[in-house]
Each structure stands twice: as C-alpha cells, then as structure tokens.
Scaffold this active site. Structure first.
Site, PDB file in Angstrom:
ATOM      1  N   SER A 274       0.812  -1.218   0.000  1.00  0.00           N
ATOM      2  CA  SER A 274       0.000   0.000   0.000  1.00  0.00           C
ATOM      3  C   SER A 274       0.846   1.268   0.000  1.00  0.00           C
ATOM      4  O   SER A 274       0.355   2.341  -0.351  1.00  0.00           O
ATOM      5  CB  SER A 274      -0.925   0.016   1.226  1.00  0.00           C
ATOM      6  N   HIS A 308      -9.558 -24.667  10.600  1.00  0.00           N
ATOM      7  CA  HIS A 308      -9.422 -25.080   9.195  1.00  0.00           C
ATOM      8  C   HIS A 308      -8.124 -25.837   8.932  1.00  0.00           C
ATOM      9  O   HIS A 308      -7.958 -26.410   7.863  1.00  0.00           O
ATOM     10  CB  HIS A 308      -9.609 -23.904   8.227  1.00  0.00           C
ATOM     11  N   THR A 334      -9.834  -9.271   2.370  1.00  0.00           N
ATOM     12  CA  THR A 334      -8.627  -9.402   1.560  1.00  0.00           C
ATOM     13  C   THR A 334      -8.911  -8.985   0.127  1.00  0.00           C
ATOM     14  O   THR A 334      -8.082  -8.339  -0.532  1.00  0.00           O
ATOM     15  CB  THR A 334      -8.096 -10.845   1.595  1.00  0.00           C
TER      16      THR A 334
HETATM   17  C1  HEA Z   1       1.183 -15.550   4.783  1.00  0.00           C
HETATM   18  C2  HEA Z   1       0.639 -16.624   5.088  1.00  0.00           C
HETATM   19  C3  HEA Z   1      -0.752 -17.102   4.768  1.00  0.00           C
HETATM   20  C4  HEA Z   1      -1.851 -16.417   4.322  1.00  0.00           C
HETATM   21  C5  HEA Z   1      -1.995 -14.941   4.038  1.00  0.00           C
HETATM   22  C6  HEA Z   1      -2.895 -17.400   4.191  1.00  0.00           C
HETATM   23  C7  HEA Z   1      -4.183 -17.080   3.789  1.00  0.00           C
HETATM   24  C8  HEA Z   1      -5.240 -17.977   3.746  1.00  0.00           C
HETATM   25  N1  HEA Z   1      -5.169 -19.319   4.032  1.00  0.00           N
HETATM   26 FE1  HEA Z   1      -3.494 -20.368   4.504  1.00  0.00          FE
HETATM   27  N2  HEA Z   1      -1.874 -21.336   5.228  1.00  0.00           N
HETATM   28  C9  HEA Z   1      -0.634 -20.808   5.484  1.00  0.00           C
HETATM   29  C10 HEA Z   1      -0.261 -19.493   5.310  1.00  0.00           C
HETATM   30  C11 HEA Z   1      -1.130 -18.481   4.889  1.00  0.00           C
HETATM   31  N3  HEA Z   1      -2.429 -18.638   4.527  1.00  0.00           N
HETATM   32  C12 HEA Z   1       0.271 -21.814   5.953  1.00  0.00           C
HETATM   33  C13 HEA Z   1       1.722 -21.606   6.340  1.00  0.00           C
HETATM   34  C14 HEA Z   1      -0.457 -23.006   5.977  1.00  0.00           C
HETATM   35  C15 HEA Z   1       0.013 -24.415   6.318  1.00  0.00           C
HETATM   36  C16 HEA Z   1       0.479 -24.637   7.676  1.00  0.00           C
HETATM   37  C17 HEA Z   1       0.947 -26.043   7.820  1.00  0.00           C
HETATM   38  O1  HEA Z   1       0.104 -26.951   7.890  1.00  0.00           O
HETATM   39  O2  HEA Z   1       2.179 -26.259   7.835  1.00  0.00           O
HETATM   40  C18 HEA Z   1      -1.798 -22.658   5.537  1.00  0.00           C
HETATM   41  C19 HEA Z   1      -2.844 -23.585   5.471  1.00  0.00           C
HETATM   42  C20 HEA Z   1      -4.162 -23.245   5.192  1.00  0.00           C
HETATM   43  C21 HEA Z   1      -5.258 -24.143   5.368  1.00  0.00           C
HETATM   44  C22 HEA Z   1      -5.185 -25.565   5.916  1.00  0.00           C
HETATM   45  C23 HEA Z   1      -4.978 -26.526   4.830  1.00  0.00           C
HETATM   46  C24 HEA Z   1      -4.768 -27.893   5.315  1.00  0.00           C
HETATM   47  O3  HEA Z   1      -3.762 -28.129   6.022  1.00  0.00           O
HETATM   48  O4  HEA Z   1      -5.576 -28.746   4.991  1.00  0.00           O
HETATM   49  C25 HEA Z   1      -6.388 -23.457   4.984  1.00  0.00           C
HETATM   50  C26 HEA Z   1      -7.765 -23.999   5.019  1.00  0.00           C
HETATM   51  O5  HEA Z   1      -8.700 -23.328   5.093  1.00  0.00           O
HETATM   52  C27 HEA Z   1      -5.955 -22.124   4.594  1.00  0.00           C
HETATM   53  C28 HEA Z   1      -6.810 -21.115   4.150  1.00  0.00           C
HETATM   54  C29 HEA Z   1      -6.423 -19.807   3.899  1.00  0.00           C
HETATM   55  C30 HEA Z   1      -7.342 -18.760   3.489  1.00  0.00           C
HETATM   56  C31 HEA Z   1      -8.817 -18.911   3.210  1.00  0.00           C
HETATM   57  C32 HEA Z   1      -6.594 -17.613   3.411  1.00  0.00           C
HETATM   58  C33 HEA Z   1      -7.125 -16.241   3.064  1.00  0.00           C
HETATM   59  O6  HEA Z   1      -6.621 -15.285   3.946  1.00  0.00           O
HETATM   60  C34 HEA Z   1      -6.802 -15.845   1.656  1.00  0.00           C
HETATM   61  C35 HEA Z   1      -7.601 -14.638   1.224  1.00  0.00           C
HETATM   62  C36 HEA Z   1      -7.170 -14.119  -0.107  1.00  0.00           C
HETATM   63  C37 HEA Z   1      -7.854 -14.241  -1.259  1.00  0.00           C
HETATM   64  C38 HEA Z   1      -9.135 -15.000  -1.339  1.00  0.00           C
HETATM   65  C39 HEA Z   1      -7.319 -13.688  -2.540  1.00  0.00           C
HETATM   66  C40 HEA Z   1      -7.638 -12.258  -2.794  1.00  0.00           C
HETATM   67  C41 HEA Z   1      -9.084 -11.976  -2.888  1.00  0.00           C
HETATM   68  C42 HEA Z   1      -9.713 -11.559  -4.005  1.00  0.00           C
HETATM   69  C43 HEA Z   1      -8.998 -11.306  -5.270  1.00  0.00           C
HETATM   70  C44 HEA Z   1     -11.134 -11.290  -3.903  1.00  0.00           C
HETATM   71  C45 HEA Z   1     -11.989 -12.135  -4.747  1.00  0.00           C
HETATM   72  C46 HEA Z   1     -12.054 -13.528  -4.289  1.00  0.00           C
HETATM   73  C47 HEA Z   1     -13.083 -14.112  -3.670  1.00  0.00           C
HETATM   74  C48 HEA Z   1     -14.155 -13.395  -2.958  1.00  0.00           C
HETATM   75  C49 HEA Z   1     -13.167 -15.608  -3.650  1.00  0.00           C
HETATM   76  N4  HEA Z   1      -4.598 -22.031   4.726  1.00  0.00           N
HETATM   77 CU   LIG Z   2      -4.875 -20.845   8.748  1.00  0.00          CU
END
Ligand code: HEA
Ligand SMILES: [Cu+2]
Ligand code: HEA
Ligand code: CUA
Lengths: 531, 253, 290
Positions: A274, A308, A334
């Site tokens: 930003s 989750h 987001t």
């Molecule tokens: C910087 C780190 C970061 C970020 C920002 C996110 C963001 C998100 N994460 Fe993630 N995640 C991790 C790091 C991160 N995650 C890590 C490290 C793991 C694994 C850990 C491990 O097991 O070792 C993990 C695992 C993980 C899981 C578990 C998976 C599994 O083990 O089975 C899930 C499940 O729901 C999930 C969901 C999400 C969602 C919904 C977001 C949301 O915040 C994303 C939102 C963003 C968007 C959706 C895109 C932009 C939006 C648009 C362009 C708008 C239009 C789109 C729509 C309305 C659909 N993440």
């Molecule tokens: Cu998470």
C-alpha cells in the site's frame, strides 16, 4: 497526542546527529532504531539463506524417485527446520527490522519508544537460533516432527532435541512480544503532532494491528510448548488420552497461535504494497479508510478460523461448518485490499521500477495463493487436499511471492533512503524477472502433484509424481540462485552508487522522504508537524 | 460391517470386527528393496503392501480409525476423504464401493521416520470372493494356531523369520541388520540378539518403553516371534545356532 | 510546550546482552538437568544469578534516570503502554491454560466416555471409563498417580480469595496515600499488601503439600492434576514475582522515591498485582469451585 517538543538526547554527546559509537560495540549495545533495524534485516537474510539451503536439500532429494542423498529421518529434520527457520528466523524478524527502520521515520519520531528493550528484542534472536541450529549436531539429530510439532510425535516419541526446540521457541516468543510491545508503544505514543489515526501511513497501521496479533498469540504458543515440556518430563497428560487429555488439544492451542501467525507474516506486506503502489502509480491510494478497516477485520477474523487446519481430526460437524464459513469470510476484506491496489494502479501514470515490479507480482501471485487457500477452506475439499502438496503450494504462494516478494519490494523501495545510494536498477530488474519466473516454476507444479495425491512431508514418492517434482526442483534451484543476485545488489548499493535524492522516487509521499538520504542518526530530533 | 484400522509406526493394522480376522499391512518388500536402487523397475512403487485390505463391493463399510503410537491419517483418495488416526480416540468414516478393483493410498499425517513408507491398498472384490477370502483367512489362522504346538525345523523358522523381519522389523533395523545408529541399533552383532535368549525374548515381546521399539508381543503370534528371533540370532553373521520354538514363546508370555 | 524537554533515548544499553546470555544459560542448563547431565543445575544457577544481576543493573539504571528527572511525560506514557501490552500478553498466556482446562472438561473427558459421536472411542478403547469432574479415575490407570481426592474450594482457596481481594484494597489505599502525598499511608499500605501476598503464598504452599502428600494429587494424576498444578502453579509464580516487585517498590517508597505525579513504577506494580488478583478469581471459579 503529544504536545511536547521531541528532541533526541544522545546522552554524553551533544545531540549531534551523525556521531555514533564505532566498532562492534556499536552493534552490541545500540539503542538506535536504525542500527537495530539493520541488525534485524541482515539476520533475517542470513536465516533466509540457512532455511533456503535446507529447502534446496529437500528439493535435491525430491528431484527424482528413490532415496539418493538423505535418509528419511534426516529429511524430516530438514522439513521441520526449514519451516521453523523461514517462519521465525527469516520472515518475522525481517518485518520487525522494517518496522524499526521505518516506523519512527514515518510517524516523525526520534526513535522507538523503548530503545533499551529494542536492543534486547533483537539480541535474543542470535542466541535462540544458535540453540535451535545446534540440534543438528546432537545425537538423534534436529527436531523432526514438523514445524507444527504435533504431539505425541513431538513429546513421547521425540528425540532430546525437542527440548531445545521448546526453549528456543520460548526465547523467540519473548523477543517477538517485546518487539511488538515496542512497535505498539511507538505508534501509540510517538506520532508527530497532527498525525491523527487516519493520517497514519498504511505500513504503520498494518504494523499496529500486527503488533496486537503478536502480543495476543505468541504467549499462546509459549503455553503450547510449555505443555509439551510438561508432558515430556513432568508426567502431565495434556496430550495423552490415557490420562484424560487429547493429542488434538495440542493442535487447537497451536493453531490458535498458528493462524494469526500467518497474518503476522502477511499484514506488514499488505502495508508495504500500500505504500509502494501509490508512489509508482503517482496517485493516492484508492480507499485508504477501507484498507484500514479491512486490515482490522482480517486480524479479528484470524482468531476464529483455526480449525481449518484440522478438518480431518474428527471435530463435530457444526464446528467444521462454523470454521469453514468464518475462513471464507476472510476473502472479503482481503479482496477489498486486492481490488483497492488494482484501483490505485487504474489510470495511474505508472512506471515499473524494481519495487513496483515486485509489488505488482505480489498482487497477482498472492491472489493465487489466497484463492487456493479458499479451496482449502471448504471442508469436503480439504478432506482431500489436507496434508498434500496442494497445501504446500498454497502457503508457499502466500509466503514466497507473497511475504518474501513484499520484503524484496520494501528493500528496493527504501534501500536508497537507507544508504543514500541508488541500487543498480538493471540488476534489480533482472533479479525480479528471474525470481518471478522461477518462483512459479518452483511452486505452481506443487498444485498438480497435490491434487494428484502426493502427501507432504515425504522423502520419496510414487512414480506418477516424478515429472512435476523435477520441474519443481529445477525451479527451486533457479529461484535460490537468483537470490544470490539480490544479495549482490544490496551489498553493491550499501557500498556506493549514484547518490539518491531525499525524495528518491518522483511520486513518493510521507514523512520518511522529507529526511535526508541517508537519514540522520536520530530521525526527527524536532517533530515535524503534519497538516 | 466394521473394520478397525489402527495406525502403527509404520504400518497399518486391520481388524475385521465381525469376522475375527486381523493382520498388519506393511510396505511391500518389492518397493522397499528398490528405494535406494531403481524405483522405476517396480510397478506401483511405494503404493503396494504385503497384505492388502480386502473388502466386498456394494456393502456399507464402517471404518473405526485409531492409532497405537502417534497420529497417522488413513487416506485413499478414491474414497473421497481422509481421517486422522489419533491414539486414544476412535474416529469413524464409511464407504460403499461399487466398482471392484484396487484402490491405493498413503498415510497422510507426519508420523516419524517412515511416514512416507506406509501405503494403503484396498482390494474391493465381489461379495462371493470376499466370503471365500474370509474363509481362507480363518482357516489359515486356525492352522497357524495349531502349528504353534509342534516343533519347527531350523529351515522353516528361518524362512518364516526372514519374511517377518523383512516386513515388520526392516524399517528400523534395515535389510542388512545394520540398523541406523544411534537411534536404531544394529541387529548384526547386537549384544541382545547374540546374548541370553530370555532377554532377547523379553525385549521383542515387551519392547523398550519410550523408544520406537514397540512391544511386538501383542502384534505377532507365537510362531512369528519364534521365527523372527531365530532369524535374528542366525542371520547377519550372528550365527548363534539357537533355535526358538513357538512353545518357548508361549511359556515366556 | 516546555523548551528543552526531550524524549530520552539512552546512549547505549549493555544489560540486554547480559540478559540474553542469562536466558540462554538458564535454558541450556535446565535442558541438561532434564537430560540428567550433572552440569545442568550448575549452568542453570549461573544463568539465574546472571539474570538477577541483569535485573538489578537494568532497573538500577532506569531508577537513577527516573529520579534524576530524565523522563518526561511522553516517556512515562511509553512505559504505561508497554506495561499495559505486557499484561495483555500475560493474560493470553493464562488463556492458553484456561483453554486447556475448558477443552479437557467439556471435550476430551466426555468424548473418552463416549459422548458426541465418540461412542466407539468408549466401546473399543476405554469401555470401563466414566466421565466425571474432578477426574479421579482415568481411562487407563497404569503409569499414573491416582489421586484420592481434591482440594475443596471452600477451605483454604476461599480464604486465599479473601486475602488477595483484601490486598487489592490495601494497594489502592497505598495509591491514595501516594496521590495525597501521605507517605506513611503509602508505606503502610504497601507493607500490608506485601504481607498479604506472602501469606497467600504460604497458604498455597501448605495446600500443595497437603494435596501432593495426603491426597496423592500430583502432576502425574492425569488431566485434573495437570491442569490444576499448571494453572495454580503459574499463578503462584506470578504472585511471587508480584510480591517481589511490590517489595522493591516498598523499599523505594521508604527511600523517598515517587512523587504524586511521577510514580509509574508504583502503578505498574499495582496493575500487575490486580492482574494476578483477577487471574486468581478465574482460578477460584473454574479450577476449585465449579
Ligand atoms: C502468509 C501466510 C498465509 C496467508 C496470508 C494465508 C491465507 C489464507 N489461508 Fe493459509 N496457510 C498458510 C499461510 C497463509 N495462509 C500456511 C503456512 C499453511 C500451512 C500450515 C501447515 O500446515 O504447515 C496454511 C494452510 C491453510 C489451510 C489448511 C490446509 C490444510 O492443512 O488442509 C487453509 C484452510 O482453510 C488455509 C486457508 C487460507 C485462506 C482462506 C486464506 C485467506 O486469507 C486468503 C484470502 C485471499 C484471497 C481469497 C485472494 C484475494 C481476494 C480476491 C482477489 C477477492 C476475490 C475472491 C473471492 C471473494 C473468492 N490455509
Ligand atoms: Cu490458517
Ligand atoms: C516464509 C516461509 C518459507 C519460505 C520463504 C520458504 C521457501 C521455500 N520452501 Fe518452504 N516451507 C515453509 C515455509 C517457507 N518456505 C513451511 C512453513 C513449510 C512446512 C514445514 C513442515 O512441513 O513442517 C515448508 C515446507 C517446504 C516443502 C515441503 C517439505 C515437505 O513437506 O517435506 C518444500 C518442498 O519443496 C519447500 C520448499 C521451499 C523452497 C524451494 C523454497 C525457496 O523459496 C527457497 C529459496 C532458496 C534459497 C533462498 C536458498 C539460496 C541458497 C543458495 C543459493 C545457496 C546457499 C548456500 C549457502 C547457505 C552456503 N518448503
Ligand atoms: Cu503414518 Cu504417516
């Protein structure tokens, strides 16, 4: 808001700005926000390469089916330590380093609010990581239960090194909490007169919210590893069903920390993007207030989505549904951010210097990672995707072309301010393109092997996964090598180059650009007035 | 029908609760042998087991999933779900397979060293074939039980012992008996495997608490314990010449 | 907007590095102690001694700076924000353990006895087990110290509740004394608070001795003993720290430190004490009473 005059008092010296102690003690004893910021940033780069070297060993072993280089136990140690070091050693300290450098300059303060404690926050880190890394040389090797250290693999069934992991996590927690308290106190108390809430730069806003997250969840992690320690050595049964506990309790406590933790790694990145977007689009940020509220909503929601990560543990259906919908809600704020960045670029007079290139790549590639996150949030889908490379693909997209690209963007953006020299633009652009291409070669095929059924954390795989893994490994080596270029560009810039102006960028905005390049040792000896 | 699935480091145990059948399912030796060789030379590398789970088609099957040591996860992608196997708790999940065939999967929760080497193989067969398989299984079990009372020859024991060793012990003590010191000790020249028989027996039956060396008493039959001990005492250059009979094991239990 | 007032930035800080070394020694010493290495306790002690030295040194510098008037109102506010956020972090630390207690009572123990969709957990693995709270008979009895009973809420714990609540009043009396520049009220209030604090600890220790020896309630008594000792133990540790802080404040008050407008250290100690007090109320209700 403060009405006192703020002048830096460099005890013993008269407040002359460019005089500071020399030699090693300058770094060991410093209370200066810029010195400490520099320490954090170099330390984080060192850890990035340490964790990266482990990642490359992982990729080497996974280059083809069969075991060629490491044994399975060692492989698990590599995976575990890679995750821990990247998260706690590379990304988190890098953001604290940037906060140290930039926040006082952005809000018109002479230094951080609690300078002595600032020194301590940093100087715990080298000790904690020495302790953690020393486990490589112990009998039985480094911790091998994954960075998530699930009980009972990390308790009853772990090597002695688990205790070193537990205590280094305690130390890292102390460091992070003190760092966060300092940032929060600085932002709340040290703003120049006239800098009201909604005039604060977004990087400052996102760090204030990040600091809140850190103070809220690092103690919970400390609690989790403390229970681990007690189960290992003092006969408690927190994670032992035979005594009335539950191994899954560990996961709840860990992920109550863990999910906010991932936003701790990304919110400051949102802040950086930003800042950069308006500069190179030469237009004010679209929807400033919405950005602030979106960040706060993400932080709030991050506390009610942790399940989750645990959809397959057998939780009650109602809980799974609640956490599924709560998780999906995060897409809304987001999305607001993503669309606001795009709207900022819309019809802007854009130029594409290296920081802007990294920022644009961030917006695209982070969105890919966010969308795969959304797929993971859907309970029945996650029943398939969980613990496969699809998850690995998801989080590397949000972390590497997400958090790490934002860090690179920030470095290129502020490096001329920090050093007084312009970096080599041509090399910067080459670094960008090499990184952007190889990072996709590295992480995109992981989606395919994940969907095809390749579990994560395995040293060897069935033959149908071979081709994509080869691409991934090649991408990994290219990406790793490209980062050597980053180091070269940074060092070259520190040592000299074309002089930077105070504004550095044509479209720059904000208090940090009113200071000289490089800025005086104490940022704002007298507070500027913000209109 | 109900099948209890128990995750062990690093194999699955299947208990058919209604049929009284139970057995372990390990990574197939054909895969294990080529891990450091040429994986491309075998079919279904890392996805094949020694004893598959056999189930009838068109039958609703309830899986009761738990674990013996650490958390594992039972996952066959074609069945559409994975479920964590948590020590001390039972999770359930169900399926009803309509297509006969072989369905493969893997353990999907990090469970230690050989997490990558505990595959799952489900054979869905017609109901008639399933009945036949159950009968055969039950008869074999009865025969084994009966054979526990007779004297076994050195050759018989060594042959069976090698089979048990190559599926059950090999993950830790390795094919050549060298183990992976310091964590997994060698069997070749081991003071235990070449020392007093009762101590060796005690260790195999009851394991070493707090280590990966589990109690094999509840997992293996008398014949199998006798065979694998005989094998350990005579293979890898241990050459003690000792013979252990199933009846010795029975007495030691 | 007084001229010459300045935000105080110390020239250099030597104590933090000492603190890091002390923390590392303590951790490494403790780990070695756990692993049975004879050097462990020694390293731990050296680390702890260094830690105490560091605290003395660090706070000494801060007190000297404060008393010599180097801190302006803005520095004071930084300290206040810092202390506030620190207490918040402590709250979250306790939240983790309260969460564990909640989970054990409302989830894992009933589930082990077959509640929810866990009928098979009960039938296959723990057919004998019945859920009760306090949990005295465990799913498996081997390897545990089975407790014979628990500490009832309306004995010593209730007395301790009264003691801590009273100490919250006495510290407020001391604060009023400070605000109204009545030094003897300040000192007496502090003396009473410190005394009540140590009285609380004494009672807690005798309660522990009774529970551990007579009731056989130990850390190894399953999840009840685990949560009981972890929560009350960490609370007791915090009371100890708080009482020590208050003692220091008492000595400073006797040495004439603090004025009615500059007494951040006193207030920080009081905030901390109230926090410890509130945690106790949570403990009393959720650990002892319900
Ligand atoms: C910087 C780190 C970061 C970020 C920002 C996110 C963001 C998100 N994460 Fe993630 N995640 C991790 C790091 C991160 N995650 C890590 C490290 C793991 C694994 C850990 C491990 O097991 O070792 C993990 C695992 C993980 C899981 C578990 C998976 C599994 O083990 O089975 C899930 C499940 O729901 C999930 C969901 C999400 C969602 C919904 C977001 C949301 O915040 C994303 C939102 C963003 C968007 C959706 C895109 C932009 C939006 C648009 C362009 C708008 C239009 C789109 C729509 C309305 C659909 N993440
Ligand atoms: Cu998470
Ligand atoms: C911010 C966090 C972060 C970052 C930046 C990365 C970066 C990378 N990660 Fe990592 N990763 C995680 C966080 C991160 N990862 C986490 C949390 C896990 C889960 C762990 C777990 O399961 O417990 C994981 C797991 C993980 C796996 C899965 C392992 C498994 O399941 O078994 C893989 C496999 O490919 C991988 C690869 C990579 C690669 C190739 C990079 C590349 O981007 C790295 C780039 C490489 C370099 C920068 C190296 C440069 C170095 C040289 C060129 C030579 C160096 C020479 C010397 C040092 C002398 N990561
Ligand atoms: Cu069993 Cu992974």
């Amino acid at each position: 808001m403060s009405t006192t005059t703020v002048t830096a008092d460099d005890l013993g010296h008269d407040a002359h700005h460019d005089e500071h102690p020399k030699g090693i003690t300058r770094w060991l004893f410093t209370t200066n926000h810029k010195d400490i910021g520099t320490l954090y940033l170099w330390f984080s780069l060192l850890m990035f390469f340490t964790g990266g070297a482990m990642a490359l060993m992982i990729r080497l072993e996974l280059f083809q089916p069969g075991l060629q280089f490491v044994d399975p136990h060692f492989f698990n140690q590599l995976t575990t330590m890679h995750g821990l070091i990247m998260v706690f050693g590379a990304v988190m300290p890098a953001w604290v380093g940037l906060a140290n450098w930039m926040i006082p300059m952005m809000i018109g303060a002479p230094d951080m609010a609690l300078p002595r404690m600032n020194n301590w926050s940093f100087w715990i880190l080298p000790f904690a990581f020495t302790m953690l890394l020393s486990t490589w040389f112990m009998e039985g090797g480094a911790p091998a239960a994954g960075w998530t250290m699930y009980a009972p693999l990390s308790t009853t069934f772990a090597e002695n090194s688990a205790d070193f992991l537990i205590f280094s996590v305690h130390l890292l927690g102390i460091s992070s909490i003190m760092g966060a308290i300092n940032v929060a106190a600085t932002i709340l108390n040290m703003r120049a007169p006239g800098m009201t809430w909604l005039k604060m730069p977004l990087f400052v806003w996102s760090w204030l919210i990040t600091a809140f997250l850190l103070v809220a969840v690092m103690p919970v992690l400390a609690g989790a590893v403390t229970m681990m320690l007690m189960d290992r050595h003092f006969g408690t049964s927190f994670f032992d069903a035979a005594g009335g506990g539950d191994p899954v309790l560990f996961q709840h406590v860990f992920w109550f920390f863990g999910h906010p933790e991932v936003y701790i790694m990304i919110l400051p990145a949102f802040g950086v993007i930003s800042e950069i977007m308006p500069t190179f689009a030469r237009k004010p940020l679209f929807g400033y207030t919405a950005m602030v509220y979106a960040t706060a909503s993400i932080a709030f929601l991050s506390f009610i989505v942790w399940l989750h990560h645990m959809f397959t543990v057998g939780a009650p259906l109602a809980a799974e549904l609640f956490f599924m919908y709560a998780t999906m809600l995060i897409a809304v704020p987001t999305g607001v951010k993503v669309f606001n960045w795009v709207a900022t670029m819309w019809r802007g007079a854009m130029t594409f210097e290296t920081p802007m290139l990294f920022a644009i790549a961030f917006v695209f590639l982070f969105t890919i990672g966010g969308l795969s996150g959304l797929m993971l949030a859907i309970v029945p889908s996650d029943m398939q995707y969980h613990d496969t490379y699809f998850v690995v693909a998801h989080f590397h997209y949000v972390l590497v072309p997400g958090a790490v690209f934002a860090l690179m963007a920030a470095t290129y953006y502020w490096l001329p301010k920090w050093t007084g020299n312009m970096y080599d633009e041509r090399l910067g652009q080459i670094h960008f393109w090499l990184s952007a291409i190889s990072v996709n070669l590295l992480f995109f095929p992981m989606h395919f092997v994940g969907l095809a059924g390749m579990p994560r954390r395995i040293p060897d795989y069935a033959l149908q996964f071979a081709d994509f893994n080869r691409f991934t490994s090649i991408g990994g080596f290219l990406f790793g090598l490209s980062q050597l270029m980053f180091v070269y560009v940074v060092i070259k810039c520190v040592r000299g180059g074309a002089k930077a102006t105070d504004e550095v960028w044509e479209g720059s905005h904000g208090l940090e650009w009113t200071l000289s390049s490089p800025p005086p040792y104490h940022s704002f000896a007298t507070p500027p007035t913000v209109k | 029908m109900s099948i209890q699935i128990t995750g062990h480091q690093w194999k699955w145990k299947y208990d058919y609760l209604d049929e009284g059948i139970g057995f372990f399912s390990n990574l197939a030796p054909s895969s294990r042998e080529v891990i450091e060789g040429d994986p491309r030379s075998v079919e279904n590398y890392l996805l094949e087991v020694d004893e598959p789970l056999v189930v009838p088609v068109d039958t609703r099957i309830r899986f009761l999933i738990t674990a013996n040591d650490v958390i594992h996860a039972w996952w066959v992608p074609d069945l559409g779900w994975k479920q964590d196997a948590i020590p001390g708790f039972v999770n359930d999940a169900w399926t009803e397979i309509s297509e006969p065939g072989i369905y493969r999967g893997q353990c999907a929760e990090l469970c230690g060293k050989d997490h990558g080497f505990m595959p799952i193989e489900v054979h869905a067969v017609s109901q008639a074939d399933y009945r036949a398989w159950v009968t055969e299984r039950q008869e074999a079990a009865a025969a084994l039980l009966a054979s526990a009372d007779r004297e076994w020859s050195q050759n018989e024991l060594m042959e069976r012992g090698k089979k048990i060793y190559d599926t059950t012990c090999i993950a830790c003590h390795q094919a050549n008996g060298q183990g992976m010191p310091p964590v997994f000790p060698a069997i070749a020249g081991s003071p235990v495997a070449t020392g007093p028989i009762d101590q060796h027996m005690e260790l195999v039956l009851n394991g070493v608490p707090g280590s990966a060396m589990q109690a094999f008493g509840p997992q293996l039959s008398d014949v199998d314990v006798a065979a694998v001990m005989t094998y350990q005492r005579n293979a890898f250059g241990n050459d003690t010449g000792d013979l252990i009979q199933p009846s010795d094991v029975k007495d030691a239990r | 907007m007084a001229q010459g007032q300045s935000y105080y930035v110390p020239h250099e800080a030597r104590w933090p590095l000492v603190g890091s070394i002390a923390l590392t020694l303590m951790a490494v010493g403790f780990i070695n102690f756990l692993h049975g290495a004879s050097i462990g306790p020694f390293v731990l002690l050296v680390g702890a001694a260094l830690m105490v030295t560091m605290m003395f040194g660090w706070f000494r510098s801060v007190i000297i700076e404060s008393e010599s008037g180097k801190y302006d109102a803005q520095v004071d506010r930084s300290f206040r924000w810092g202390m506030g956020w620190f207490i918040f972090s402590e709250v979250m630390f306790f939240a983790a353990f309260f969460g564990a207690l909640y989970y054990a009572r409302l989830h894992s123990v009933p589930w082990l006895a077959g509640e929810g969709n866990n009928a098979m957990t009960h039938a296959l693995l723990w057919p004998e087990f019945e859920a009760t709270w306090p949990l005295l008979t465990l799913p498996a009895s081997e390897g545990f110290d089975l407790a014979k009973g628990i500490v009832p809420a309306w004995g010593l714990p209730a007395l301790n509740t009264m003691i801590l609540l009273t100490s919250g009043v006495t510290i407020t009396i001391a604060h009023w004394g400070l605000l109204k520049a009545r030094r003897s009220q300040l000192i007496l209030g502090l003396v009473a608070t410190v005394a009540l604090g140590f009285l609380f600890l004494g009672i807690q220790i005798s309660e522990y001795a009774h529970a551990w020896q007579d009731l056989n309630l130990t850390l190894g008594s399953g999840i009840y003993g685990s949560t009981f000792y972890m929560l009350t133990g960490f609370h007791g540790a915090h009371v100890t720290i708080g009482a020590i802080i208050l003692t220091v404040i008492l000595f400073r008050a006797m040495a004439g430190h603090f004025s009615h407008e500059n007494h951040f250290a006193f207030e920080a100690a009081a905030w901390y004490w109230h926090f410890v007090d509130v945690v106790w109320l949570g403990l009393f209700v959720f650990v002892y009473w319900l």
